[in-house]
Design a protein around this motif. Structure first.
Motif, short mmCIF file in Angstrom:
data_model
loop_
_atom_site.label_atom_id
_atom_site.label_comp_id
_atom_site.label_asym_id
_atom_site.label_seq_id
_atom_site.Cartn_x
_atom_site.Cartn_y
_atom_site.Cartn_z
N ARG A 433 0.98 -1.14 0.10
CA ARG A 433 0.11 0.15 0.12
C ARG A 433 1.00 1.17 0.01
O ARG A 433 0.90 1.94 0.95
N ASP A 434 1.77 1.39 -1.18
CA ASP A 434 2.51 2.52 -1.26
C ASP A 434 2.18 3.71 -2.03
O ASP A 434 2.79 4.46 -2.79
N CYS A 435 0.67 3.47 -2.57
CA CYS A 435 0.28 4.79 -3.26
C CYS A 435 -1.06 5.20 -2.34
O CYS A 435 -1.49 4.87 -1.58
N ILE A 436 -1.53 6.51 -2.89
CA ILE A 436 -2.46 7.11 -2.53
C ILE A 436 -3.88 7.62 -3.46
O ILE A 436 -3.08 7.80 -4.69
N ARG A 437 -4.76 7.59 -3.30
CA ARG A 437 -5.90 8.06 -4.08
C ARG A 437 -6.58 9.49 -3.60
O ARG A 437 -6.83 9.42 -2.40
N LEU A 438 -6.47 10.49 -4.53
CA LEU A 438 -7.06 11.73 -4.27
C LEU A 438 -8.62 11.86 -4.90
O LEU A 438 -8.61 11.50 -6.04
N ARG A 439 -9.35 12.14 -4.00
CA ARG A 439 -10.81 11.99 -4.48
C ARG A 439 -11.55 13.52 -4.45
O ARG A 439 -11.29 13.83 -3.13
#
Length: 727
Positions: A433-439
């Motif tokens: 889990r080395d990513c992020i999601r911008l919403r």
């Protein structure tokens, strides 16, 4: 009582079972209490009081008889514990008053009589202990301060202390301190009640202070667990109830104490009883406690910041339920703290409601009124209400917020099939889990806005790690994925940037994995059932025959491959071709004028080029040219024979399936259409359970439409099914 009091009450006791260092470990009741007053000012002692106590269970162990010299006949004639405690309080108050004193300090030779015997027994019998039993001094620790060479305080006994100072009686040991003008300063306390609170994942937790309790009644709350450990001081917010995969309590809890001494005493309560159930107590680690109780959400921290609140969990809410509807359901007799601010709806990472909510009440009376609504109807659903804890709020939020953005499909039979290789420009799939999601990004937001939004964390972004997600018209969708250098960096960004503002809009930030990001970037989308492929563009579970034309080595059909658009190709020089009505996305070197003429016709989300969103542009290209490019690079003859991949049949969506439906059940429903098991794809939700929907691949559109027309009126084990043809 204050430690600087001029009066000491020396207090001793014995139980009907083990005594000494094991006092209280066998859950036996108190049968003897002894006390004597010491006047520190005049350096005198008062009358020695010795009272027998009648236990509920009239049985003495041989060890008890030998150590105390008591017989069963003496115990039968004694008063019960509550009467003896009243006698103690009256006797001590009278003598202290005769000495013209206002306060006194309880002094024991071991905290076991207070912590492991008196408080647990009083709690089980619902007795209210006098205030003096909530603070005391331990003569062993005081002695260790004066004679540090005598050995560890925990191993000191009255015998060893008397030998050290050549005393003959217990009281002379106390008097020796008095004559030496010793000041009793190490006052120990027993907490009146458990303090709920929050715990951050970044907070250090000593593993020597944590235990795991197993075998708890499912309806037990943090207060019930604190009562089981009555006499021991639990850290603030130190009770974390464990949940199973379905979000229900599994009968276990992790408990964090203020120090290792209290943790060791807690371990002595192994197989003590809570009601009719015995509770197992084991050592645990700080990492285990943080995994359950540690929180990350600022929203949760703000919700739990209100002190002295009773928390109730609501489960089974309609997905469309609003705060006002919930407040109306609870009614005026159960006013929620701060109205809507006292409600916390639990949601999935994409913002969809889970049907759970937590409610704050300012007092026990309001909470009890709310619990009376258990299994009453809201809308068309009955609502379950339970007592909850701050740690459970954190755990439920952690569970749902860490749920993969795309539901995990169940393992399918391993069948070697040739599939198209992953396009080289997509990041390698990984569960880390080395990513992020911008919403919720503003539609006008660009790369520079995102970098400014992330502030100091931009240095932790991987090179070319910003991926914008476009909608069906090729415009920004408000979502973006960012690859970070590590999972820790991604966690920190999600924690610190969640709901920060960008151009007057707050942006939600969620941690995710590269695998989840890749599936979305390759065409997968999210809907209420979890994973949803591009309409009518889903490859069959049995791969098209044209795949065999590509000389790629056999591979296992993965989730990413299952939803991979088959016509994506590597970058190539732009070609002049006539655009067909349906377009496939391709990536090209910078061509600003081509960007303005973009005309995409897909409902799936498409990414901006991962190689460099700020410098690489893209435009739509005919699907035949893309397929031909792939075929020509790998197998020219096959490309000449079949320049375009054929469509893999017609798709029908089944809705309203029972949650226990299986592939065989669906094949029986469509009996007569000669479907194979690999033509059925059951969709699963975020909890890994059947979502109630399935996708069925038919050999042709004509057969699919016929199946929809004939089977729509059929019932599936008595349940009405809705069939939709995906054109």
């Amino acid at each position: 009582m204050a430690s600087h009091s001029d009066t000491l009450v020396v207090f001793f006791g014995a139980t009907a079972g083990a005594n000494g260092g094991k006092l209280g470990s066998d859950e036996r009741e108190i049968i003897l209490l002894v006390w004597q007053i010491v006047d520190l000012h005049e350096k005198k002692v008062g009358k020695l009081h010795k009272c027998h106590v009648k236990p509920d269970s009239l049985e003495l162990t041989d060890q008890c008889k030998e150590e105390t010299g008591l017989t069963l006949d003496e115990i039968i004639k004694a008063e019960p514990l509550d009467k003896v405690l009243q006698q103690f309080q009256q006797s001590v108050s009278s003598e202290v008053k005769c000495l013209d004193r206002n306060s006194y300090t309880l002094c024991v030779n071991s905290p076991l009589i207070i912590r492991q015997a008196l408080h647990p027994e009083a709690s089980k019998k619902n007795l209210v202990l006098p205030e003096c039993f909530f603070s005391f001094v331990d003569v062993r620790k005081e002695f260790h301060k004066c004679c540090p060479n005598a050995g560890p305080a925990q191993k000191l006994t009255l015998t060893s202390m008397m030998e050290c100072i050549r005393c003959q009686t217990k009281i002379r040991t106390i008097l020796c301190f008095v004559f030496l003008d010793h000041k009793f300063s190490c006052v120990e306390t027993v907490k009146y009640k458990f303090d709920s609170g929050t715990c951050s994942k970044t907070e250090p937790v000593d593993s020597e202070t944590v235990i795991r309790a197993r075998g708890l009644p499912w309806q037990s709350s943090d207060q019930d667990i604190a009562r089981f450990f009555k006499g021991l001081n639990i850290a603030k917010g130190g009770v974390a109830l464990c949940l199973n995969a379905q979000g229900r309590r599994n009968g276990e809890a992790l408990v964090r104490f203020i120090n290792s001494e209290h943790r060791d005493l807690a371990l002595e309560r192994h197989k003590h009883h809570m009601g009719s159930r015995y509770i197992e107590v084991y050592k645990a680690t700080g990492e285990e406690f943080l995994k359950i109780a540690g929180g990350t959400s600022n929203e949760v921290a703000q919700f739990l910041s209100k002190e002295n609140q009773v928390i109730i969990r609501m489960r089974g809410l309609p997905f469309t339920a609003t705060p006002q509807e919930v407040l109306s359901f609870l009614g005026p007799e159960s006013p929620v703290t701060d109205g809507g601010e006292g409600l916390l709806f639990v949601k999935y990472p994409d913002g969809r409601p889970t049907g759970d909510a937590f409610v704050l009440f300012s007092c026990e009376e309001y909470a009890q009124n709310a619990l009376k609504k258990h299994k009453q109807i809201l809308g068309k659903r009955y609502i379950e209400l339970f007592r909850s804890t701050a740690a459970e709020v954190q755990q439920v939020l952690n569970r749902y917020m860490s749920t993969p953005l795309i539901a995990t499909l169940p393992p399918s039979p391993i069948v070697p099939v040739p599939v198209l290789a992953t396009p080289p420009f997509l990041p390698a799939a990984s569960s880390t889990r080395d990513c992020i999601r911008l919403r919720g990004l503003p539609y006008t937001a660009g790369i520079e806005d995102i970098l400014e939004f992330m502030g100091e964390h931009t240095v932790d972004i991987k090179p070319h790690g910003v991926h914008m997600v476009l909608n069906q018209q090729g415009r920004p969708s408000g979502d973006a994925f960012i690859q970070m250098k590590s999972s820790d960096k991604a966690f920190m960004v999600a924690q610190k940037c969640h709901k920060k503002t960008m151009k007057d809009r707050y942006v939600e930030v969620f941690q995710c994995s590269t695998e989840e990001m890749s599936i979305v970037l390759m065409g997968g989308t999210l809907n209420r059932s979890g994973l949803s492929p591009p309409p009518c563009k889903l490859p069959c579970l049995s791969p098209p025959t044209a795949y065999a034309a590509f000389p790629t080595p056999p591979a296992i059909l993965s989730e990413a491959a299952l939803y991979q658009p088959p016509l994506l190709a590597a970058p190539r020089p732009p070609q002049t071709t006539a655009h067909s009505p349906a377009h496939t996305l391709a990536y090209y070197p910078p061509q600003p004028h081509l960007y303005m003429n973009m005309n995409m016709n897909y409902t799936a989300y498409y990414p901006s080029p991962p190689v460099s969103p700020s410098t690489v542009s893209y435009f739509a290209a005919p699907p035949g040219a893309m397929a031909a490019a792939v075929a020509a690079q790998s197998h020219p003859a096959a490309a000449a024979a079949s320049p375009v991949l054929p469509q893999p049949g017609a798709l029908v969506r089944m809705q309203g399936l029972p949650y226990n439906a299986g592939v065989k059940d669906i094949l029986s429903f469509f009996q007569g259409y000669q479907l194979q098991p690999d033509a059925v794809l059951i969709l699963y939700n975020f909890s890994g359970q059947c979502s109630g929907e399935a996708l069925i691949t038919f050999p042709s559109e004509e057969i699919a439409r016929q199946a929809v027309a004939e089977c729509s009126s059929h019932t599936f084990y008595g349940q009405q099914i809705h069939l939709v043809f995906c054109n």
